[in-house]
Design a protein around this motif. Structure first.
Motif, PDB file in Angstrom:
ATOM      1  N   ASP A 114      -7.575   0.213   2.193  1.00 25.49           N
ATOM      2  CA  ASP A 114      -6.312   0.187   1.433  1.00 25.49           C
ATOM      3  C   ASP A 114      -5.361  -0.870   1.983  1.00 25.49           C
ATOM      4  O   ASP A 114      -4.702  -1.587   1.234  1.00 25.49           O
ATOM      5  CB  ASP A 114      -5.624   1.557   1.452  1.00 25.49           C
ATOM      6  CG  ASP A 114      -6.385   2.600   0.656  1.00 25.49           C
ATOM      7  OD1 ASP A 114      -7.145   2.208  -0.255  1.00 25.49           O
ATOM      8  OD2 ASP A 114      -6.228   3.804   0.952  1.00 25.49           O
ATOM      9  N   GLU A 127      -6.508  -4.376   1.029  1.00 26.90           N
ATOM     10  CA  GLU A 127      -6.141  -4.676  -0.360  1.00 26.90           C
ATOM     11  C   GLU A 127      -4.652  -5.011  -0.469  1.00 26.90           C
ATOM     12  O   GLU A 127      -4.263  -5.972  -1.131  1.00 26.90           O
ATOM     13  CB  GLU A 127      -6.485  -3.481  -1.250  1.00 26.90           C
ATOM     14  CG  GLU A 127      -6.233  -3.736  -2.715  1.00 26.90           C
ATOM     15  CD  GLU A 127      -6.642  -2.543  -3.555  1.00 26.90           C
ATOM     16  OE1 GLU A 127      -5.927  -2.293  -4.551  1.00 26.90           O
ATOM     17  OE2 GLU A 127      -7.636  -1.880  -3.223  1.00 26.90           O
ATOM     18  N   ARG A 128      -3.822  -4.209   0.197  1.00 22.10           N
ATOM     19  CA  ARG A 128      -2.370  -4.437   0.146  1.00 22.10           C
ATOM     20  C   ARG A 128      -2.006  -5.789   0.764  1.00 22.10           C
ATOM     21  O   ARG A 128      -1.233  -6.554   0.201  1.00 22.10           O
ATOM     22  CB  ARG A 128      -1.633  -3.299   0.852  1.00 22.10           C
ATOM     23  CG  ARG A 128      -0.142  -3.318   0.608  1.00 22.10           C
ATOM     24  CD  ARG A 128       0.562  -2.079   1.110  1.00 22.10           C
ATOM     25  NE  ARG A 128       0.626  -2.100   2.565  1.00 22.10           N
ATOM     26  CZ  ARG A 128       0.169  -1.127   3.361  1.00 22.10           C
ATOM     27  NH1 ARG A 128      -0.386  -0.060   2.859  1.00 22.10           N
ATOM     28  NH2 ARG A 128       0.260  -1.220   4.668  1.00 22.10           N
TER      29      ARG A 128
END
Length: 92
Positions: free
Chosen positions: A25, A28-29
């Motif tokens: 996550d 991706e951020r």
């Protein structure tokens, strides 16, 4: 979006170099955030240059020789000294 958008592998590579552990996550951020940052730089490239002569002024004062502390006076408040020098903590 930028033509040179980073991919997740590049983000993972940078994270490894910085010794930062990222989960999927976070990768991706950060990929999205890096792309936004690169877009901002591209926007800055579009700002027109202004041609003008800059007025530069020397703001530094000239060196002046003056009386200074003796070695004993300089070391007077030191917590530790050795052979006429300041002594600091050992770094390991």
């Amino acid at each position: 979006m930028s033509e040179t958008s980073p991919d997740p592998e590049e983000v993972r590579h940078v994270a490894r170099l910085a010794r930062v552990g990222l989960d999927d996550d976070e990768v991706e951020r950060f990929t999205d955030q890096f792309a936004d940052i690169l877009d901002y730089f591209e926007t800055l490239d579009e700002v027109p240059e202004i041609e003008r002569e800059t007025d530069l002024a020397n703001v530094m004062r000239p060196d002046e020789e003056r009386e200074c502390l003796s070695q004993d006076e300089a070391l007077a408040n030191a917590s530790e000294t050795e052979d006429g020098y300041f002594k600091g903590p050992n770094v390991s």
